[in-house]
Design an enzyme around this catalytic site. Structure first.
Site, PDB file in Angstrom:
ATOM      1  N   ARG A 120       0.657  -1.346   0.042  1.00  0.00           N
ATOM      2  CA  ARG A 120      -0.194  -0.092  -0.029  1.00  0.00           C
ATOM      3  C   ARG A 120       0.759   1.265   0.155  1.00  0.00           C
ATOM      4  O   ARG A 120       0.284   2.517  -0.132  1.00  0.00           O
ATOM      5  CB  ARG A 120      -0.976  -0.060   0.974  1.00  0.00           C
ATOM      6  CG  ARG A 120      -2.015  -1.212   1.148  1.00  0.00           C
ATOM      7  CD  ARG A 120      -2.554  -1.414   2.424  1.00  0.00           C
ATOM      8  NE  ARG A 120      -3.505  -0.605   2.731  1.00  0.00           N
ATOM      9  CZ  ARG A 120      -4.147  -0.227   3.958  1.00  0.00           C
ATOM     10  NH1 ARG A 120      -3.775  -0.855   4.788  1.00  0.00           N
ATOM     11  NH2 ARG A 120      -5.275   0.616   4.165  1.00  0.00           N
ATOM     12  N   GLN A 126      -1.494   3.212  -4.918  1.00  0.00           N
ATOM     13  CA  GLN A 126      -2.660   3.827  -4.601  1.00  0.00           C
ATOM     14  C   GLN A 126      -4.063   3.739  -5.140  1.00  0.00           C
ATOM     15  O   GLN A 126      -4.910   3.486  -4.321  1.00  0.00           O
ATOM     16  CB  GLN A 126      -2.310   5.234  -4.190  1.00  0.00           C
ATOM     17  CG  GLN A 126      -0.855   5.603  -3.859  1.00  0.00           C
ATOM     18  CD  GLN A 126      -0.698   5.859  -2.467  1.00  0.00           C
ATOM     19  OE1 GLN A 126      -1.488   6.788  -1.926  1.00  0.00           O
ATOM     20  NE2 GLN A 126       0.039   4.982  -1.704  1.00  0.00           N
ATOM     21  N   ASP A 129      -5.770   0.370  -4.057  1.00  0.00           N
ATOM     22  CA  ASP A 129      -5.793   0.115  -2.696  1.00  0.00           C
ATOM     23  C   ASP A 129      -7.098  -0.257  -1.961  1.00  0.00           C
ATOM     24  O   ASP A 129      -7.941   0.806  -1.368  1.00  0.00           O
ATOM     25  CB  ASP A 129      -5.086   1.091  -1.743  1.00  0.00           C
ATOM     26  CG  ASP A 129      -5.187   0.939  -0.213  1.00  0.00           C
ATOM     27  OD1 ASP A 129      -5.447   0.034  -0.032  1.00  0.00           O
ATOM     28  OD2 ASP A 129      -4.441   1.685   0.428  1.00  0.00           O
ATOM     29  N   SER A 132      -8.083   0.618   1.599  1.00  0.00           N
ATOM     30  CA  SER A 132      -8.352   1.788   1.965  1.00  0.00           C
ATOM     31  C   SER A 132      -9.811   2.308   1.628  1.00  0.00           C
ATOM     32  O   SER A 132     -10.547   3.011   2.299  1.00  0.00           O
ATOM     33  CB  SER A 132      -7.292   2.916   1.684  1.00  0.00           C
ATOM     34  OG  SER A 132      -6.134   2.587   2.058  1.00  0.00           O
ATOM     35  N   TYR A 227       1.994  -0.638  10.048  1.00  0.00           N
ATOM     36  CA  TYR A 227       0.907  -1.137  10.759  1.00  0.00           C
ATOM     37  C   TYR A 227       1.299  -1.483  12.185  1.00  0.00           C
ATOM     38  O   TYR A 227       2.569  -1.266  12.726  1.00  0.00           O
ATOM     39  CB  TYR A 227       0.597  -2.883  10.045  1.00  0.00           C
ATOM     40  CG  TYR A 227       0.099  -2.726   8.880  1.00  0.00           C
ATOM     41  CD1 TYR A 227      -1.434  -2.424   8.854  1.00  0.00           C
ATOM     42  CD2 TYR A 227       0.998  -3.063   7.840  1.00  0.00           C
ATOM     43  CE1 TYR A 227      -2.040  -2.310   7.450  1.00  0.00           C
ATOM     44  CE2 TYR A 227       0.107  -3.072   6.573  1.00  0.00           C
ATOM     45  CZ  TYR A 227      -1.226  -2.730   6.449  1.00  0.00           C
ATOM     46  OH  TYR A 227      -1.628  -2.690   5.086  1.00  0.00           O
TER      47      TYR A 227
HETATM   48  P1  NAD Z   1      -5.650  -1.533  10.187  1.00  0.00           P
HETATM   49  O1  NAD Z   1      -6.689  -1.631   9.591  1.00  0.00           O
HETATM   50  O2  NAD Z   1      -4.589  -2.631   9.930  1.00  0.00           O
HETATM   51  O3  NAD Z   1      -5.550  -1.026  11.692  1.00  0.00           O
HETATM   52  C1  NAD Z   1      -6.298  -0.032  12.139  1.00  0.00           C
HETATM   53  C2  NAD Z   1      -5.742   0.642  13.219  1.00  0.00           C
HETATM   54  O4  NAD Z   1      -5.647  -0.088  14.443  1.00  0.00           O
HETATM   55  C3  NAD Z   1      -4.101   0.754  12.826  1.00  0.00           C
HETATM   56  O5  NAD Z   1      -4.188   2.259  13.007  1.00  0.00           O
HETATM   57  C4  NAD Z   1      -3.574   0.086  14.164  1.00  0.00           C
HETATM   58  O6  NAD Z   1      -2.103   0.956  14.497  1.00  0.00           O
HETATM   59  C5  NAD Z   1      -4.410   0.087  15.109  1.00  0.00           C
HETATM   60  N1  NAD Z   1      -4.157  -0.934  16.116  1.00  0.00           N
HETATM   61  C6  NAD Z   1      -3.931  -2.288  16.012  1.00  0.00           C
HETATM   62  N2  NAD Z   1      -3.885  -2.661  17.237  1.00  0.00           N
HETATM   63  C7  NAD Z   1      -4.001  -1.848  18.091  1.00  0.00           C
HETATM   64  C8  NAD Z   1      -4.357  -2.073  19.754  1.00  0.00           C
HETATM   65  N3  NAD Z   1      -4.057  -2.959  20.153  1.00  0.00           N
HETATM   66  N4  NAD Z   1      -4.681  -0.455  19.908  1.00  0.00           N
HETATM   67  C9  NAD Z   1      -4.851   0.302  19.356  1.00  0.00           C
HETATM   68  N5  NAD Z   1      -4.924   0.542  17.940  1.00  0.00           N
HETATM   69  C10 NAD Z   1      -4.413  -0.681  17.368  1.00  0.00           C
HETATM   70  O7  NAD Z   1      -4.831  -0.288   9.528  1.00  0.00           O
HETATM   71  P2  NAD Z   1      -4.944   0.556   7.981  1.00  0.00           P
HETATM   72  O8  NAD Z   1      -6.259   1.514   8.299  1.00  0.00           O
HETATM   73  O9  NAD Z   1      -5.036  -0.350   7.269  1.00  0.00           O
HETATM   74  O10 NAD Z   1      -3.679   1.589   8.116  1.00  0.00           O
HETATM   75  C11 NAD Z   1      -2.565   1.134   8.279  1.00  0.00           C
HETATM   76  C12 NAD Z   1      -1.387   1.900   8.193  1.00  0.00           C
HETATM   77  O11 NAD Z   1      -1.118   1.734   6.800  1.00  0.00           O
HETATM   78  C13 NAD Z   1      -1.722   3.438   8.614  1.00  0.00           C
HETATM   79  O12 NAD Z   1      -0.445   3.756   9.005  1.00  0.00           O
HETATM   80  C14 NAD Z   1      -2.068   3.866   7.491  1.00  0.00           C
HETATM   81  O13 NAD Z   1      -1.898   5.271   7.298  1.00  0.00           O
HETATM   82  C15 NAD Z   1      -1.245   3.321   6.450  1.00  0.00           C
HETATM   83  N6  NAD Z   1      -1.497   3.321   4.896  1.00  0.00           N
HETATM   84  C16 NAD Z   1      -0.688   3.738   4.040  1.00  0.00           C
HETATM   85  C17 NAD Z   1      -1.172   4.162   3.036  1.00  0.00           C
HETATM   86  C18 NAD Z   1      -0.047   4.681   1.935  1.00  0.00           C
HETATM   87  O14 NAD Z   1       1.025   4.924   2.209  1.00  0.00           O
HETATM   88  N7  NAD Z   1      -0.655   4.787   0.833  1.00  0.00           N
HETATM   89  C19 NAD Z   1      -2.277   3.511   2.571  1.00  0.00           C
HETATM   90  C20 NAD Z   1      -3.213   3.069   3.402  1.00  0.00           C
HETATM   91  C21 NAD Z   1      -2.809   2.826   4.605  1.00  0.00           C
END
Ligand code: NAD
Length: 411
Positions: A120, A126, A129, A132, A227
């Site tokens: 991602r 992007q 994705d 997202s 993550y």
């Molecule tokens: P996800 O669905 O894997 O998890 C959701 C959230 O749960 C995360 O923020 C994680 O830190 C949190 N989490 C996990 N265990 C936890 C706990 N025990 N207590 C509290 N919170 C907890 O996450 P996501 O929405 O898929 O995104 C993951 C990362 O990927 C983020 O940093 C996001 O910004 C990044 N991301 C980047 C891109 C990109 O670079 N284009 C695109 C999508 C996501």
């Protein structure tokens, strides 16, 4: 090359993998598009709407015989049995949590591509994705479901009949879904707090109007690829205990926490639920067959605890907005397909980080490094955490006088 859209088989799934706008794009790239009759029904897309843009409307058997089968979710056993060797299958296959499916796809000899495995952080990935795009929808809808379930107002209201204080909403997990839930709850006028184990989420949460909660007993727990990592048992207990105090001070909790390939972490324990005020609402977006973020949540169901807390097992929120979710998903899967196809044929380059990231089985074998048992710490069976305590929750019980809207959270 023939690409096809099949009707999803998961119970309650209303999304469809292509919408007519995407059919136009794929046909312009020289692909022939077959659509199983009725595949778009759940998203209010008729066979005629697909036929008008040049898709052929076919039986399920014909759709399953195409060179590439496009799906939203996982194929069921009967669908896998109909696949043929060499055929491409693309969908949100969540292979890290379903080794049996991965094995069966390898045995079927298909080139299975899991769009949720896309790297991602690659800028060119992007538009593909889908995690997202679907998380954005889920976060938005979670805030709306919470507002609909909550028996009070989200905004501050000053009227001749009295003043209503704004609802206090706590979002646990500040990824894509959490940020969208925060923004939506803020737009509805709630006071929003948020918490995540990754400290970098503080500025993101604050930028959409939430107050960040920091726990004194749990340190940063960022893992690989942006993550979170799974917490140790000690960290998990400390987190649950300290969070319980914050949870008790809020009217609405929305949980979105996930750790890739693992059981979702349990953040709201039975004790925490007991300390909440009757009439409070908890939306568990982590609810799944593996267990959720909330003790006693049931995927696809709304239950009310003995203490009057409504717990929504919100496992199918994107499907509850099938037209929007399908339109976004169709853009994601078409972008991936157009990247993979050269001169009208599938041309995979496993030296390309993107291609290697999505292909999970090929030539009868499991080829993704994260899924090969000897090399796969992330593919470890998702049993790192003990299952949530057995709930003492009467299933499907409703609070007195409340009309729970079953349409909002479909099974
Ligand atoms: P996800 O669905 O894997 O998890 C959701 C959230 O749960 C995360 O923020 C994680 O830190 C949190 N989490 C996990 N265990 C936890 C706990 N025990 N207590 C509290 N919170 C907890 O996450 P996501 O929405 O898929 O995104 C993951 C990362 O990927 C983020 O940093 C996001 O910004 C990044 N991301 C980047 C891109 C990109 O670079 N284009 C695109 C999508 C996501």
């Amino acid at each position: 090359m023939k690409v096809s859209v099949v009707k999803e088989t998961a119970p309650g799934e209303r999304r469809v993998s292509l919408v007519p706008e995407a059919v136009v794009k794929l046909r312009a790239a020289g692909l022939e598009v077959l659509v199983q009759s009725g595949a778009g029904d759940g998203a209010w897309l008729t066979d005629d709407a697909y036929a008008e843009v040049g898709a052929s409307i076919v039986s399920r058997a014909d759709a399953l015989a195409a060179d590439a089968v496009l799906m939203v979710g996982r194929p069921d056993a009967a669908t896998v049995a109909a696949f043929r060797p060499g055929q491409a299958v693309i969908g949100l296959l969540s292979p890290l949590t379903d080794p049996d499916l991965v094995r069966s796809l390898a045995e079927a000899g298909v080139v299975a591509m899991s769009i949720d495995m896309i790297p991602r952080t690659l800028p060119r990935a992007q538009p593909m994705d889908a995690l997202s795009s679907q998380a954005n929808i889920a976060g938005y809808k979670a805030a709306l479901v919470a507002a609909a379930e909550f028996g009070r107002f989200f905004p501050l209201l000053i009227t001749a009949a009295g003043t209503a204080r704004p609802a206090k909403v706590l979002v646990l997990g500040i990824g894509v879904a959490g940020l969208q839930a925060i923004g939506t709850a803020r737009r509805l006028g709630a006071l929003v707090s948020a918490y995540d184990v990754r400290p970098e989420t503080r500025t993101e949460a604050e930028s959409v109007g939430a107050t960040f909660i920091e726990l004194s007993t749990v340190g940063p727990a960022g893992g690989e690829g942006g993550y979170a990592r799974a917490l140790t048992d000690d960290e998990r207990l400390a987190q649950q205990q300290e969070l319980a105090g914050h949870i008790a001070r809020h009217d609405v909790i929305i949980t979105t926490a996930q750790v890739p390939g693992r059981r979702p972490p349990l953040l709201v324990t039975e004790d925490a639920l007991k300390a909440m005020t009757a009439g409070s609402v908890v939306i568990d977006m982590g609810a799944s067959a593996l267990g959720g973020n909330v003790a006693g949540s049931v995927p696809g169901q709304t239950v009310v605890s003995e203490h009057g807390v409504t717990i929504v097992g919100a496992s199918a929120l994107p499907s509850s907005m099938a037209p929007a979710a399908s339109a976004m998903y169709a853009r994601n899967i078409s972008a991936l397909l157009l990247h993979l196809v050269k001169d009208g044929q599938l041309a995979l380059d496993l030296n390309d980080e993107l291609d290697a990231g999505v292909v999970i089985t090929s030539g009868g074998a499991v080829v993704h490094p994260a899924l090969r048992p000897s090399e796969a710490p992330a593919a470890e069976p998702p049993a790192a955490e003990p299952p949530p305590a057995e709930p003492s929750l009467p299933s499907r019980q409703q609070p007195p006088g409340a009309q729970l809207d079953e349409r909002a959270v479909r099974e």
